[in-house]
Design a protein around this motif. Structure first.
Motif, PDB file in Angstrom:
ATOM      1  N   GLU A  58      41.906 -10.211 -28.245  1.00 10.57           N
ATOM      2  CA  GLU A  58      42.061  -8.992 -29.037  1.00 10.57           C
ATOM      3  C   GLU A  58      41.016  -7.949 -28.636  1.00 10.57           C
ATOM      4  OE1 GLU A  58      42.794  -7.601 -33.635  1.00 10.57           O
ATOM      5  OE2 GLU A  58      42.804  -9.724 -33.116  1.00 10.57           O
ATOM      6  N   GLU A  59      39.787  -8.396 -28.375  1.00 13.02           N
ATOM      7  CA  GLU A  59      38.740  -7.469 -27.918  1.00 13.02           C
ATOM      8  C   GLU A  59      39.127  -6.832 -26.577  1.00 13.02           C
ATOM      9  OE1 GLU A  59      34.978  -9.489 -27.631  1.00 13.02           O
ATOM     10  OE2 GLU A  59      35.125 -10.248 -29.684  1.00 13.02           O
ATOM     11  N   LEU A  60      39.661  -7.639 -25.676  1.00 15.08           N
ATOM     12  CA  LEU A  60      39.983  -7.151 -24.331  1.00 15.08           C
ATOM     13  C   LEU A  60      41.258  -6.318 -24.288  1.00 15.08           C
ATOM     14  CD1 LEU A  60      39.160 -10.384 -22.289  1.00 15.08           C
ATOM     15  CD2 LEU A  60      37.921  -8.208 -22.188  1.00 15.08           C
ATOM     16  N   TYR A  61      42.293  -6.780 -24.981  1.00 15.58           N
ATOM     17  CA  TYR A  61      43.611  -6.145 -24.891  1.00 15.58           C
ATOM     18  C   TYR A  61      43.952  -5.271 -26.102  1.00 15.58           C
ATOM     19  CZ  TYR A  61      44.618  -9.337 -20.997  1.00 15.58           C
ATOM     20  OH  TYR A  61      44.587 -10.022 -19.807  1.00 15.58           O
ATOM     21  N   TYR A 112      41.520 -19.122  -8.511  1.00 18.36           N
ATOM     22  CA  TYR A 112      40.844 -18.414  -9.595  1.00 18.36           C
ATOM     23  C   TYR A 112      40.557 -16.950  -9.276  1.00 18.36           C
ATOM     24  CZ  TYR A 112      40.611 -23.090 -11.277  1.00 18.36           C
ATOM     25  OH  TYR A 112      40.974 -24.337 -11.699  1.00 18.36           O
ATOM     26  N   ASN A 113      41.240 -16.409  -8.298  1.00 15.46           N
ATOM     27  CA  ASN A 113      41.080 -14.999  -7.965  1.00 15.46           C
ATOM     28  C   ASN A 113      42.110 -14.189  -8.742  1.00 15.46           C
ATOM     29  OD1 ASN A 113      38.990 -15.510  -6.226  1.00 15.46           O
ATOM     30  ND2 ASN A 113      40.305 -15.683  -4.438  1.00 15.46           N
ATOM     31  N   PHE A 114      41.706 -13.707  -9.895  1.00 15.92           N
ATOM     32  CA  PHE A 114      42.595 -12.904 -10.741  1.00 15.92           C
ATOM     33  C   PHE A 114      42.604 -11.461 -10.250  1.00 15.92           C
ATOM     34  CE2 PHE A 114      41.551 -16.423 -13.504  1.00 15.92           C
ATOM     35  CZ  PHE A 114      42.713 -16.632 -14.226  1.00 15.92           C
ATOM     36  N   THR A 115      43.769 -10.849 -10.248  1.00 15.60           N
ATOM     37  CA  THR A 115      43.852  -9.430  -9.901  1.00 15.60           C
ATOM     38  C   THR A 115      43.627  -8.571 -11.147  1.00 15.60           C
ATOM     39  OG1 THR A 115      46.259  -9.543 -10.150  1.00 15.60           O
ATOM     40  CG2 THR A 115      45.368  -9.757  -7.913  1.00 15.60           C
ATOM     41  N   ALA A 119      42.313 -10.455 -17.535  1.00 16.01           N
ATOM     42  CA  ALA A 119      42.699 -11.867 -17.442  1.00 16.01           C
ATOM     43  C   ALA A 119      41.553 -12.694 -16.863  1.00 16.01           C
ATOM     44  CB  ALA A 119      43.947 -12.016 -16.579  1.00 16.01           C
ATOM     45  N   LYS A 120      40.871 -12.124 -15.889  1.00 20.90           N
ATOM     46  CA  LYS A 120      39.718 -12.804 -15.293  1.00 20.90           C
ATOM     47  C   LYS A 120      38.624 -13.013 -16.347  1.00 20.90           C
ATOM     48  CE  LYS A 120      36.285 -12.412 -11.634  1.00 20.90           C
ATOM     49  NZ  LYS A 120      35.767 -11.612 -10.528  1.00 20.90           N
ATOM     50  N   ALA A 121      38.335 -11.983 -17.123  1.00 23.77           N
ATOM     51  CA  ALA A 121      37.311 -12.082 -18.172  1.00 23.77           C
ATOM     52  C   ALA A 121      37.710 -13.109 -19.227  1.00 23.77           C
ATOM     53  CB  ALA A 121      37.086 -10.716 -18.815  1.00 23.77           C
ATOM     54  N   SER A 126      37.112 -18.528 -21.538  1.00 25.41           N
ATOM     55  CA  SER A 126      37.699 -19.839 -21.815  1.00 25.41           C
ATOM     56  C   SER A 126      36.862 -20.942 -21.165  1.00 25.41           C
ATOM     57  CB  SER A 126      39.132 -19.890 -21.291  1.00 25.41           C
ATOM     58  OG  SER A 126      39.635 -21.195 -21.367  1.00 25.41           O
ATOM     59  N   SER A 127      36.463 -20.726 -19.914  1.00 28.57           N
ATOM     60  CA  SER A 127      35.625 -21.704 -19.210  1.00 28.57           C
ATOM     61  C   SER A 127      34.300 -21.895 -19.927  1.00 28.57           C
ATOM     62  CB  SER A 127      35.361 -21.252 -17.774  1.00 28.57           C
ATOM     63  OG  SER A 127      36.557 -21.240 -17.034  1.00 28.57           O
TER      64      SER A 127
END
Length: 185
Positions: A58-61, A112-115, A119-121, A126-127
Motif C-alpha cells: 500500500e505504501e509503494l502502490y 531476481y532482476n526486477f524491471t 516490485a523489486k522493493a 519480503s526477503s
C-alpha cells in the motif's frame, strides 16, 4: 531440486537413486513445506508476514489490492563446522546448517532482476521479513528437529568423508572385486 523452472539444476541421476539422494530431496521438500507453513496467513507468523507485506504494498502502490511479486526460495547450506582430530581419528564437535534465501546464496541471479522498481522493493522487503521472522525458526528446526535428522546424518557423513579425503588422499588405495585397483592421489 524441486524447481520446475531450473530443469538443468537437478540432482545427479545416479545420486538420485541412492538413499542419500532421496534424503536430500525429502529435506528440500520439507524445507518448502516448512516455509509455506510459516508464511501461511492461518499461522501467527504468516499473518504478521502478510499484514506487513500488504502494508508495504500500500505504501509503494497506494493500494494493497495488488499482486505481491515476491521470489524467495530458501536453501539449506553448510554453516559452522568444527572437526576435532585425535590420534588419527576424527569426530564432529559441531556441524550446523543454515537457511539462506536463494537471492543471497546465488548472488547476481537473473531470476531476481526486477524491471519494476516497486516490485523489486516489495521483494526486498519480503526477503527482509523472512530473514528476520521465519528463517531463524526454520534454521533451528533443521539443526534440531526429528524431521531433519536424516539430513543431519548425511551432512555429518559428508563432513567426515571430506576430512578423510583431505587427511589420507595421497595414501590410500581402494580394492574391489569388480574393478581395477584405484589409487586416490
Amino acid at each position: 531440486n524441486l524447481r520446475p523452472d531450473a530443469t538443468n539444476d537437478i540432482l545427479d541421476e545416479n545420486l538420485a537413486k541412492t538413499d542419500v539422494g532421496k534424503i536430500l530431496l525429502e529435506a528440500d521438500l520439507q524445507l518448502k513445506k516448512d516455509t509455506a507453513r510459516y508464511t501461511s496467513p492461518q499461522t501467527l507468523e504468516g499473518k504478521v508476514y502478510w499484514d506487513k507485506l500488504y502494508q508495504k504494498a500500500e505504501e509503494l502502490y497506494g493500494n494493497s489490492k495488488v499482486t505481491i511479486p515476491t521470489l524467495n526460495r530458501p536453501w539449506i547450506v553448510p554453516d559452522e563446522i568444527i572437526v576435532r582430530e585425535h590420534e588419527g581419528s576424527a569426530y564432529i564437535y559441531k556441524a550446523t546448517m543454515k537457511v539462506m534465501l536463494e537471492d543471497d546464496y546465488l548472488k547476481n541471479s537473473q531470476t531476481y532482476n526486477f524491471t519494476d522498481e516497486k516490485a523489486k522493493a516489495l521483494n526486498e522487503y519480503s526477503s527482509q521479513l523472512l530473514k528476520e521472522q521465519i528463517i531463524p525458526k526454520i534454521t533451528k528446526e533443521i539443526n534440531s528437529s526429528k524431521r531433519y535428522a536424516q539430513l543431519r546424518q548425511v551432512y555429518y557423513s559428508l563432513i567426515l568423508a571430506q576430512w578423510f579425503k583431505r587427511k589420507y588422499s595421497s595414501s590410500f588405495i581402494v580394492h574391489s572385486s569388480k574393478s581395477k585397483e584405484v589409487n586416490y592421489e
